[in-house]
Design a protein around this motif. Sequence first.
Motif, short mmCIF file in Angstrom:
data_model
loop_
_atom_site.label_atom_id
_atom_site.label_comp_id
_atom_site.label_asym_id
_atom_site.label_seq_id
_atom_site.Cartn_x
_atom_site.Cartn_y
_atom_site.Cartn_z
N TYR A 432 43.50 50.76 53.59
CA TYR A 432 44.07 50.21 52.35
C TYR A 432 45.47 50.75 52.10
O TYR A 432 46.41 49.98 51.84
CB TYR A 432 43.17 50.55 51.16
CG TYR A 432 43.76 50.13 49.84
CD1 TYR A 432 43.78 48.79 49.45
CD2 TYR A 432 44.33 51.07 48.98
CE1 TYR A 432 44.35 48.40 48.25
CE2 TYR A 432 44.89 50.68 47.77
CZ TYR A 432 44.90 49.35 47.41
OH TYR A 432 45.48 48.97 46.23
N ASN A 435 48.94 49.69 54.01
CA ASN A 435 49.74 48.56 53.52
C ASN A 435 49.53 48.37 52.02
O ASN A 435 49.47 47.24 51.52
CB ASN A 435 49.35 47.28 54.26
CG ASN A 435 49.58 47.38 55.75
OD1 ASN A 435 50.71 47.50 56.21
ND2 ASN A 435 48.49 47.35 56.52
N PRO A 437 49.99 47.88 48.13
CA PRO A 437 51.08 47.31 47.32
C PRO A 437 51.85 48.41 46.60
O PRO A 437 51.26 49.38 46.10
CB PRO A 437 50.35 46.40 46.32
CG PRO A 437 48.99 46.20 46.88
CD PRO A 437 48.68 47.40 47.69
N ARG A 470 52.99 34.93 45.36
CA ARG A 470 52.39 36.07 46.03
C ARG A 470 51.92 35.70 47.43
O ARG A 470 51.31 34.66 47.64
CB ARG A 470 51.20 36.58 45.21
CG ARG A 470 50.58 37.84 45.79
CD ARG A 470 49.32 38.20 45.05
NE ARG A 470 49.58 38.50 43.67
CZ ARG A 470 50.00 39.68 43.23
NH1 ARG A 470 50.21 40.66 44.09
NH2 ARG A 470 50.20 39.89 41.95
N GLN A 471 52.20 36.54 48.40
CA GLN A 471 51.82 36.28 49.79
C GLN A 471 50.51 36.97 50.10
O GLN A 471 50.19 38.04 49.56
CB GLN A 471 52.92 36.81 50.74
CG GLN A 471 54.28 36.14 50.53
CD GLN A 471 54.23 34.64 50.77
OE1 GLN A 471 53.67 34.19 51.77
NE2 GLN A 471 54.82 33.88 49.86
N GLU A 473 47.72 39.10 52.24
CA GLU A 473 47.83 40.28 53.08
C GLU A 473 47.77 39.87 54.55
O GLU A 473 47.28 38.80 54.89
CB GLU A 473 46.69 41.26 52.76
CG GLU A 473 46.78 41.85 51.37
CD GLU A 473 45.71 42.89 51.12
OE1 GLU A 473 45.07 43.31 52.10
OE2 GLU A 473 45.50 43.27 49.96
N ALA A 474 48.28 40.76 55.40
CA ALA A 474 48.33 40.46 56.83
C ALA A 474 46.93 40.15 57.36
O ALA A 474 45.98 40.89 57.11
CB ALA A 474 48.93 41.66 57.58
N TYR A 476 45.16 37.54 56.52
CA TYR A 476 44.40 36.77 55.54
C TYR A 476 45.16 35.50 55.14
O TYR A 476 46.39 35.42 55.30
CB TYR A 476 44.14 37.60 54.28
CG TYR A 476 43.01 38.58 54.42
CD1 TYR A 476 41.76 38.32 53.89
CD2 TYR A 476 43.19 39.79 55.11
CE1 TYR A 476 40.72 39.21 54.02
CE2 TYR A 476 42.16 40.69 55.25
CZ TYR A 476 40.93 40.40 54.70
OH TYR A 476 39.90 41.28 54.83
N ARG A 478 45.58 32.72 51.89
CA ARG A 478 45.38 32.57 50.45
C ARG A 478 44.92 31.15 50.14
O ARG A 478 45.58 30.18 50.52
CB ARG A 478 46.69 32.89 49.74
CG ARG A 478 46.64 32.97 48.22
CD ARG A 478 48.00 33.48 47.76
NE ARG A 478 48.23 33.29 46.35
CZ ARG A 478 47.82 34.12 45.40
NH1 ARG A 478 47.15 35.19 45.75
NH2 ARG A 478 48.09 33.88 44.13
N GLY A 509 39.00 38.81 50.36
CA GLY A 509 39.96 39.85 49.99
C GLY A 509 40.35 39.76 48.53
O GLY A 509 39.52 39.60 47.65
N ARG A 510 41.63 39.81 48.27
CA ARG A 510 42.15 39.82 46.90
C ARG A 510 41.79 38.52 46.17
O ARG A 510 41.86 37.45 46.74
CB ARG A 510 43.67 40.01 46.93
CG ARG A 510 44.29 40.06 45.54
CD ARG A 510 45.81 40.09 45.63
NE ARG A 510 46.36 40.10 44.29
CZ ARG A 510 46.64 41.19 43.60
NH1 ARG A 510 46.41 42.35 44.14
NH2 ARG A 510 47.14 41.12 42.38
N GLU A 521 41.60 35.29 48.89
CA GLU A 521 42.04 35.43 50.27
C GLU A 521 40.84 35.61 51.19
O GLU A 521 39.89 36.32 50.86
CB GLU A 521 42.98 36.62 50.40
CG GLU A 521 44.27 36.44 49.60
CD GLU A 521 45.17 37.67 49.67
OE1 GLU A 521 44.88 38.57 50.49
OE2 GLU A 521 46.16 37.73 48.91
#
Length: 608
Positions: A432, A435, A437, A470-471, A473-474, A476, A478, A509-510, A521
């Motif tokens: 976590y 990378n 935020p 918002r992008q 995460e690597a 993943y 969205r 994910g998020r 994600e």
Amino acid sequence: MKTFEELGVSEAIRRAIAELGYENPMPVQEEVIPYLLGVGNDVIALAQTGTGKTAAYGLPVLQKVNPDDRRTQAVILSPTRELCLQIAGDLKEYSRYIDGLHVLAVYGGSSIESQIRSLRKGAQVIVATPGRLIDLMKRGVARLDAVENVVLDEADEMLNMGFTESIDEILAGVPEERNTLLFSATMGKEIERIAKTYLRNYQEIVVGSRNEGAEKVNHIYYLVHAKDKYLALKRVVDYYPRIYAIIFCRTRMETQEVADLLIRDGYSAEALHGDLSQAQRDLTMQKFRQHRTQLLVATDVAARGLDVEELSHVINYGLPDDVENYTHRSGRTGRAGKRGTSISIIHIREKGKVRVIEKVIGKEFEAGTLPEPQEICTKQLYRVMDELERIEVDDVQIAPFLPEIYRKLEWLTKEDLVKRIVSREFGRFLNYYANAPEIVQPTATRNGKKGERNENKGERRRAERQNGPRQAEAGYKRLFINLGKRDNYYAREIINLVNRYVKGKVQIGRIDLTTNCSFFEVPEAEASLVIQKMAKAKVGERRVVVDSAEREQASAGNRGGKERHGRTKRFEADASPRDMKKKWKKEAAPEREGKKKKRHEDWRQFFE
């Protein structure tokens, strides 16, 4: 320091409390018990939660009860079900060697029929929430004509929760010749009104100072942007590996949302709020008290008066509107002579509340700096090493399995084995924070000047416009889903919906929630499968739409463009804006006039 015997406590009660570990009376008990053992002594006692208030009024009340008389002789009112059960449980422990004395808890959310049956058998002491007691009084089951002692525990909170009229009705239904005891952490105007109306020649006993926070509590705040509050919460929790805390939220919705996010991210967390059934709340509190749950996310009302030992922290996920609520929150920790920490995660608009609370409790907050990923990972690594060192090995039990284990792992060196053990126990934090935020803490003056806030806000908006949405995460992708908070869809509901339609375990994910829709994600390799399977999804009769977030945003942009330019496409390219406006009004006039005539006709028919 006096003993309980010197305070006048009876032998039967002293025997019970000695078995519970009570050695010497606490300050509030030393002050209150001798006074309450007298007759006609009304009291207002101001003391923080965790200072021994229950025993301070409970021991003399129990001692003055006549066990041979089955009528109700004492009533104790509390604001919540949890506190009601807790008080009743303590009083039963204190009175275990008094034959014939019965303590009964009556509260909403439980079967009133069973409570009625218990009351008819007789209970000398009733511990109740105001609403349920009034219900039982109106049914003629709770007869209070022999009551000699009335206790209002957490009186300030009962008044804050709107129980003023209920308390007035209950106090009007008990004999005038009685003792009335008000126990509170703070002294407000409503408490003074109740005292002037119902108490006679009362004595005010103050342990500490009026309206102060717990003496052994450190107060810290972290200032972050509102969008980063949950990320900041994760850092705080991760920085204290052995944290055992209550996280206070302002609303039931926020409480459930934060709990869901923590559970999703692998934390031992539970939610406690008014939407849960009594059975769910009891189970949640049982798990928390037994340390099977590490983090309890709760509203102020649900956690009111909870007596939980060894809380290391109280975390305010935003400050309450009422300073008294902050006092009660921070009073959950720093108990029984131990130190505690009250942490507040706030945004710029809440900065002024910090100053107000400082003035009321007479203590200053420390402005904290969020721990860096490197610091957090170091602390978590030491936790893993400490736990490995403290593991007790039972040689006899594991001996039969060791030869096979050695054979299986003989190709690994000691260093390789250590690396694998640490990676297994510690890998989640490394992955976590590798990378994580970035959390930019806003800068503001002590007074939080409006100009600086607006400047920070403008910079944030410019950055968002420059960087785009918002992008993911690597690794993943969205996705968009047409369900949001307005549909009562939060993290847990979205996860359950996806798992219902997509076979196999999809790692989600998020999750970002908005009013009308949400974004979540999933691994890039599974994104197409999720979109395909969710095409069949429905919520009731409503079709669920799941699509790539980029495609949905592009589609929304195209729709917006058509709507914006639809009006002007009929006009010449070289027409001035003023000419275009005139022409538009002229062309639209007949349509407007027709609508106006129809509206008038509808009104005429309505009145005829």
